[in-house]
Design an enzyme around this catalytic site. Structure first.
Site, short mmCIF file in Angstrom:
data_model
loop_
_atom_site.label_atom_id
_atom_site.label_comp_id
_atom_site.label_asym_id
_atom_site.label_seq_id
_atom_site.Cartn_x
_atom_site.Cartn_y
_atom_site.Cartn_z
N LYS A 1 0.83 -1.22 0.00
CA LYS A 1 0.00 0.00 0.00
C LYS A 1 0.86 1.27 0.00
CE LYS A 1 -2.22 -0.93 3.88
NZ LYS A 1 -1.56 -2.19 4.33
N ARG B 1 -9.07 1.01 9.59
CA ARG B 1 -8.72 -0.37 9.92
C ARG B 1 -9.80 -1.06 10.73
NH1 ARG B 1 -2.83 0.54 9.56
NH2 ARG B 1 -1.65 -1.39 9.78
N ARG C 1 11.76 -6.70 4.26
CA ARG C 1 11.65 -5.31 4.74
C ARG C 1 12.36 -5.14 6.08
NH1 ARG C 1 5.84 -2.36 4.69
NH2 ARG C 1 5.55 -3.22 6.76
N ARG D 1 12.38 -2.00 10.49
CA ARG D 1 11.21 -1.52 11.23
C ARG D 1 10.89 -2.50 12.34
NH1 ARG D 1 5.81 0.11 7.94
NH2 ARG D 1 4.78 -0.89 9.68
N ARG E 1 -0.06 -8.31 13.80
CA ARG E 1 -0.61 -7.35 12.83
C ARG E 1 -1.52 -8.05 11.82
NH1 ARG E 1 4.59 -5.00 10.49
NH2 ARG E 1 3.30 -3.50 9.38
#
Ligand code: AMP
Length: 186
Positions: free
Chosen positions: A13, A88, A127, A133, A144
């Site tokens: 996204k 969300r 990632r 992160r 998540r």
């Protein structure tokens, strides 16, 4: 035009939102980016949400709704918003409809990036290695993904009922996914 880029964490996204900003001059409204900025700046809000982000849970609806509300005038001035990571929950979606409605605006399209979970886990590992992160670690990512399935996926029927939902294949290259999104937005 106001659009929502919809999909589980790491579906792409953010990457696609940034491309749309560059190409169309719209404003990306990413509640995740806003929360990470607050954490980096050490604000009161940042301190409040730091642990929640690190462990992968959702922050309260009130917090993210306020963040979005503060940014709607700028998005409107730019010709529209790309909502990324918001809404969300159904409560957030209803609040968004209300806030836009008050301004004589609406969500025009919701573009869902369809990706499979095995591919997502591979992306997350990459990632994590590239960007570090903290919430990309496997434990937080599991939380998540569970939050997405339990609280965010129920938004799909909400937008389908409004005939705003467009599903695109999110599994290809960045360019291929971009082409699918552009076709959905045409
Ligand atoms: P993201 O960058 O969109 O994956 O968001 C990173 C984290 O920020 C999420 O795992 C949540 O902890 C928090 N967050 C971002 N957007 C929202 C939202 N709309 N509602 C609740 N929590 C959010």
């Amino acid at each position: 035009m106001n659009i929502i880029l919809f999909g589980p964490p790491a579906a792409g996204k953010g990457t696609q939102a940034k491309r749309l900003v560059a190409e169309r001059g719209m404003v990306q409204l990413s509640t995740g980016d806003m929360l990470r900025a607050a954490i980096a700046a050490g604000t009161e809000l940042g301190l409040k949400v730091k642990d929640i982000l690190a462990t992968g849970g959702l922050v309260s609806d009130e917090i993210v709704i306020d963040l979005i509300k503060a940014n709607l005038p700028a998005a409107e001035a730019a010709g529209g918003a790309i909502f990324d990571g918001f809404p969300r929950t159904v409560a957030q979606a209803e609040a968004l409809d209300g806030m836009l409605g008050e301004r004589g605006a609406k969500i025009d399209k919701v573009v869902r990036l369809k990706v499979d979970e095995a591919a997502l886990v591979a992306r997350i590992e990459k990632r994590f290695a590239d960007e570090g992160r903290s919430d990309d670690n496997p434990e937080a990512y599991k939380v998540r993904l569970a939050a997405y399935n339990a609280q965010t996926a129920p938004l799909l029927p909400y937008y389908a009922a409004q005939a705003k939902l467009f599903e695109v294949d999110g599994m290809g290259s960045v360019e291929a996914v971009a082409a699918h999104i552009d076709a959905a937005l045409a």
